[in-house]
Design a protein around this motif. Sequence first.
Motif, PDB file in Angstrom:
ATOM      1  N   MET A 276     -83.800 -40.056   4.458  1.00  0.00           N
ATOM      2  CA  MET A 276     -82.422 -39.822   4.007  1.00  0.00           C
ATOM      3  C   MET A 276     -82.322 -40.129   2.509  1.00  0.00           C
ATOM      4  O   MET A 276     -83.224 -40.713   1.924  1.00  0.00           O
ATOM      5  CB  MET A 276     -81.441 -40.729   4.773  1.00  0.00           C
ATOM      6  CG  MET A 276     -81.191 -40.308   6.201  1.00  0.00           C
ATOM      7  SD  MET A 276     -80.441 -38.659   6.332  1.00  0.00           S
ATOM      8  CE  MET A 276     -78.736 -39.016   5.971  1.00  0.00           C
ATOM      9  N   VAL A 277     -81.186 -39.729   1.970  1.00  0.00           N
ATOM     10  CA  VAL A 277     -80.919 -39.969   0.555  1.00  0.00           C
ATOM     11  C   VAL A 277     -79.505 -40.520   0.477  1.00  0.00           C
ATOM     12  O   VAL A 277     -78.626 -40.093   1.238  1.00  0.00           O
ATOM     13  CB  VAL A 277     -81.020 -38.633  -0.226  1.00  0.00           C
ATOM     14  CG1 VAL A 277     -80.432 -38.763  -1.611  1.00  0.00           C
ATOM     15  CG2 VAL A 277     -82.476 -38.175  -0.318  1.00  0.00           C
ATOM     16  N   MET A 286     -71.001 -40.171   4.339  1.00  0.00           N
ATOM     17  CA  MET A 286     -71.846 -39.169   4.984  1.00  0.00           C
ATOM     18  C   MET A 286     -70.976 -38.191   5.770  1.00  0.00           C
ATOM     19  O   MET A 286     -71.222 -36.988   5.766  1.00  0.00           O
ATOM     20  CB  MET A 286     -72.869 -39.833   5.910  1.00  0.00           C
ATOM     21  CG  MET A 286     -73.892 -40.664   5.161  1.00  0.00           C
ATOM     22  SD  MET A 286     -74.906 -39.668   4.041  1.00  0.00           S
ATOM     23  CE  MET A 286     -75.905 -40.915   3.258  1.00  0.00           C
ATOM     24  N   SER A 287     -69.939 -38.694   6.457  1.00  0.00           N
ATOM     25  CA  SER A 287     -69.131 -37.751   7.254  1.00  0.00           C
ATOM     26  C   SER A 287     -68.298 -36.848   6.340  1.00  0.00           C
ATOM     27  O   SER A 287     -68.069 -35.676   6.672  1.00  0.00           O
ATOM     28  CB  SER A 287     -68.271 -38.463   8.297  1.00  0.00           C
ATOM     29  OG  SER A 287     -67.757 -39.631   7.765  1.00  0.00           O
ATOM     30  N   GLU A 316     -80.544 -22.225   1.606  1.00  0.00           N
ATOM     31  CA  GLU A 316     -81.774 -22.141   2.409  1.00  0.00           C
ATOM     32  C   GLU A 316     -81.997 -23.384   3.260  1.00  0.00           C
ATOM     33  O   GLU A 316     -82.470 -23.289   4.374  1.00  0.00           O
ATOM     34  CB  GLU A 316     -83.003 -21.998   1.489  1.00  0.00           C
ATOM     35  CG  GLU A 316     -83.115 -20.665   0.811  1.00  0.00           C
ATOM     36  CD  GLU A 316     -83.641 -19.566   1.722  1.00  0.00           C
ATOM     37  OE1 GLU A 316     -84.581 -19.827   2.483  1.00  0.00           O
ATOM     38  OE2 GLU A 316     -83.093 -18.447   1.670  1.00  0.00           O
ATOM     39  N   PHE A 317     -81.747 -24.560   2.689  1.00  0.00           N
ATOM     40  CA  PHE A 317     -82.176 -25.784   3.374  1.00  0.00           C
ATOM     41  C   PHE A 317     -81.018 -26.584   3.981  1.00  0.00           C
ATOM     42  O   PHE A 317     -81.250 -27.531   4.706  1.00  0.00           O
ATOM     43  CB  PHE A 317     -82.988 -26.664   2.416  1.00  0.00           C
ATOM     44  CG  PHE A 317     -84.254 -25.974   1.983  1.00  0.00           C
ATOM     45  CD1 PHE A 317     -85.344 -25.889   2.843  1.00  0.00           C
ATOM     46  CD2 PHE A 317     -84.342 -25.363   0.739  1.00  0.00           C
ATOM     47  CE1 PHE A 317     -86.511 -25.227   2.460  1.00  0.00           C
ATOM     48  CE2 PHE A 317     -85.497 -24.701   0.357  1.00  0.00           C
ATOM     49  CZ  PHE A 317     -86.582 -24.631   1.223  1.00  0.00           C
ATOM     50  N   ALA A 318     -79.786 -26.217   3.639  1.00  0.00           N
ATOM     51  CA  ALA A 318     -78.659 -26.923   4.254  1.00  0.00           C
ATOM     52  C   ALA A 318     -77.707 -25.935   4.943  1.00  0.00           C
ATOM     53  O   ALA A 318     -76.776 -26.362   5.625  1.00  0.00           O
ATOM     54  CB  ALA A 318     -77.908 -27.730   3.191  1.00  0.00           C
ATOM     55  N   ARG A 420     -80.286 -32.637   5.753  1.00  0.00           N
ATOM     56  CA  ARG A 420     -80.541 -33.671   6.769  1.00  0.00           C
ATOM     57  C   ARG A 420     -79.278 -33.978   7.568  1.00  0.00           C
ATOM     58  O   ARG A 420     -79.350 -34.314   8.738  1.00  0.00           O
ATOM     59  CB  ARG A 420     -81.052 -34.949   6.074  1.00  0.00           C
ATOM     60  CG  ARG A 420     -82.481 -34.864   5.628  1.00  0.00           C
ATOM     61  CD  ARG A 420     -83.488 -34.990   6.796  1.00  0.00           C
ATOM     62  NE  ARG A 420     -83.479 -36.319   7.375  1.00  0.00           N
ATOM     63  CZ  ARG A 420     -83.222 -36.596   8.666  1.00  0.00           C
ATOM     64  NH1 ARG A 420     -82.970 -35.630   9.516  1.00  0.00           N
ATOM     65  NH2 ARG A 420     -83.204 -37.846   9.111  1.00  0.00           N
ATOM     66  N   LEU A 421     -78.105 -33.857   6.921  1.00  0.00           N
ATOM     67  CA  LEU A 421     -76.858 -34.113   7.647  1.00  0.00           C
ATOM     68  C   LEU A 421     -76.548 -32.978   8.625  1.00  0.00           C
ATOM     69  O   LEU A 421     -75.660 -33.098   9.455  1.00  0.00           O
ATOM     70  CB  LEU A 421     -75.682 -34.280   6.666  1.00  0.00           C
ATOM     71  CG  LEU A 421     -75.727 -35.541   5.798  1.00  0.00           C
ATOM     72  CD1 LEU A 421     -74.596 -35.552   4.789  1.00  0.00           C
ATOM     73  CD2 LEU A 421     -75.664 -36.795   6.677  1.00  0.00           C
TER      74      LEU A 421
END
Length: 607
Positions: A276-277, A286-287, A316-318, A420-421
Amino acid sequence: MCGIVGYIGNRPAMPFLLEGLRRLEYRGYDSAGVARLTSAGLAVTKAAGKVAELAALLPAETQETLGIAHTRWATHGAPSEVNAHPHLDCGGKIAVVHNGIIENFQHLKRRLEDEGHRFRSETDTEVLAHLIEKHYRENLGEAVRLALQDVRGAYAVAVVVADQPNLIVAARRGSPLVMGVGLHEHFVASDIGAILPFTKDIVYLNDGELVRISREGFRAMTLDNIWVEKPVEHLAHEADKYEKGQWPHYMLKEMHEQPEVVRRAAMGRVLADDAMVRFGGLNLTMSELRAKRRVVIIGCGSASYAGMVGKYLFEEFAGIPTDVVAASEFRYKRIHVEDDALVLVVSQSGETADTLAALRELKRKGLKVYGISNVLASSIARETDGGIFINAGPEIGVASTKAFLGQLTVLTLLAFLMGRLREMSVADGRDVLRQLGQLPTIIDDILARRAELAPAVALLKDAPSAFYLGRKMTYPIALEGALKLKEIAYIHAEAYPAGEMKHGPIALLTGTFPCVVLAPKDSVREKTLSNVQEIRARSAKIIAIGTQGDAELAALSDVFFPIPEIHEMLLPLVTLIPMQMLAYETAVAKGYDVDKPRNLAKSVTVE
Ligand code: M6R
C-alpha cells in the motif's frame, strides 16, 4: 520570471548583488540592472543580455554599501536597456526592482501621466516608481504601502530612495521574496539560493507583507498596516543543494539526482508488507479516495505531460476515467467537474500563473483541489486543500528534469494506491513495489551510459526537425522528449502517438529525417514495431529506445539504446532518462547554454 536582490550593510554591496543575480538567472536572463546609493545619489547601470553583460559595464570596484538589482524575463516591452530594471521616478530619487506583473498598469500609467509624471520605459513596473514618488513624504515604507494599495497583480519589490541611505523597503504579494540576516547587514532576494552563500539565517516573508530593512535590523508589517513578528530560520544544510559543484551544468547535475528523487518521493509513503501507499499531506482518507469516480489533472508544459502519464496509469491500473487539461485552456472554458472527481493541479514551482488561476477558479466553484508541487511554501501548495510534495530539492536548470521525474513518481504511486483500493491484488501490488525499489539503480545505470548516445546525437544535431513516437504510457514521454529537444537544442520536434504518424506526418519522412521511437516491451510493442517498419520503408533514420535483448528492434534501427525490462506501470520513469540525455547531449554538441535556453524562464508567473 525575473529575480530581484538587495543589500544593505557595512561591506561593498556589489559582490552580493552580482553573485545573487547570477544565482537567480534561471528566473530570467534577457536584461539586468543595478542601482547603488552613492554620496551623489543613485547610480543606475543597466544592460540588455545576461548578468555578465551588466558586470562588464560596472567599475572594477565599487564601495557603496546599499543597492538593489534585477535580472529580467521580458513581459511588457522588449528586453532592452531602457526596459531593464531598476526603474526610477521622475526625479531619479526612487529606484524600484520588481518581479511579477502589474495588471492595471495601463490605467495607472494614464492617471499618473495626467498628473504630470513622465515615463521612460514600456514596462508595467515603472508605474510603481511614480506611484511611490506620488505618496512619498519622507516615509518610504508608508509610500510603498500606499502605492501597493492601488496595484492589482503580483509583485515582489525592493525599493530605495536617495535621501535615506540606511533603508530598503521590500514587499510581496504573489511573487516570492526572502530576507537574509547577517551581522550589521541584510539581504533580500527572490530565492534563498541567492542568499545562502552569504548567510544561513533566513526570514520568509508572507504574501501581503512589507518590511523596512536597515543595517541594524528590520521591521515587518502587513500591507494593512499591522506589525508582525518574523522568525529567523537557520538553514545550515540547504546551501549545497543550490551549488553546481563539479558538474558542467545544473541540468546534468539534476538528471543525476534522479535516483535520489525516486527514493525520496517513495520514502515514508510505501508500505511494502501491505503493498500500500499512504500520502500524509493529501488529507483524504482511504474511503474518500475509493469513492472518487474520476480524476482531473491540470498543469502546464511538462507538468501537463506528467498528467498525461497519470491519465494512462489511472485508467489502466486503477480503472478510473481521467481528464488532463492544459491550465491555460482550463481557466477559460466551461468547467464540467463532478463532485466525486479527484482534482489535481501539478506544478513544480507552485507559482505558474495559468495553473494558479485554474486552481482559484475551481475553489471559487466550491471544489476541493489537491496539489502536486516541489516548493512547499509556494502559492499552489498553500492554496490547495491537500497535496503531495515531490521533495526533489531545488531545480535550477530551466528545462525541467528531476522535478518532472518527481511528478511522475508521485502520480505513479497515487495511481498505484487507487488501483490497490480497487482491483489490484496484493501480489501484483508487491511486484510493482519491488520493481519500484529497483528504479534508483536502473536510472543510475542508464545515466552512466550517456556516451552511447553519440551516434544518435550525430543524427539529430544538424536536423531541422525530428519526430518522437510512443504509444500509451510512452506517448507522453515522447512529448516530453520532444519538448526537451526544442527547449535546449532549438530543434523543431513533434511527438505523436506512433500509430498517428501514417495519418499525415509520414509525408515528411525522407532519407535523413530522424525519428526517435520509444518501443520497449509493453502491451503495444508489436504495434510500435509496425510503425518502425513504416519509417524504415521510407529510409528515414530510426533512434530506438527498446528493451535489452530486443534483436528485432535493434536490427530495424540506426541507433538502438537498450533499457532493462520493467513493469509497464514504471516504463515512463525509465524511458524518460534517455530522452533527457539525448536532448542534453545534442544541445551540448551544438554549443548551447543548456541551463539558460533562449526566451525561457523557470517559472511562468504571467499569463
Ligand atoms: O512550475 P511548473 O511545473 O508549473 O511549470 C510548468 C511549465 O512551465 C514547465 O514544465 C515548462 O514546460 C518547462 N520549461 C519544461 O522544461
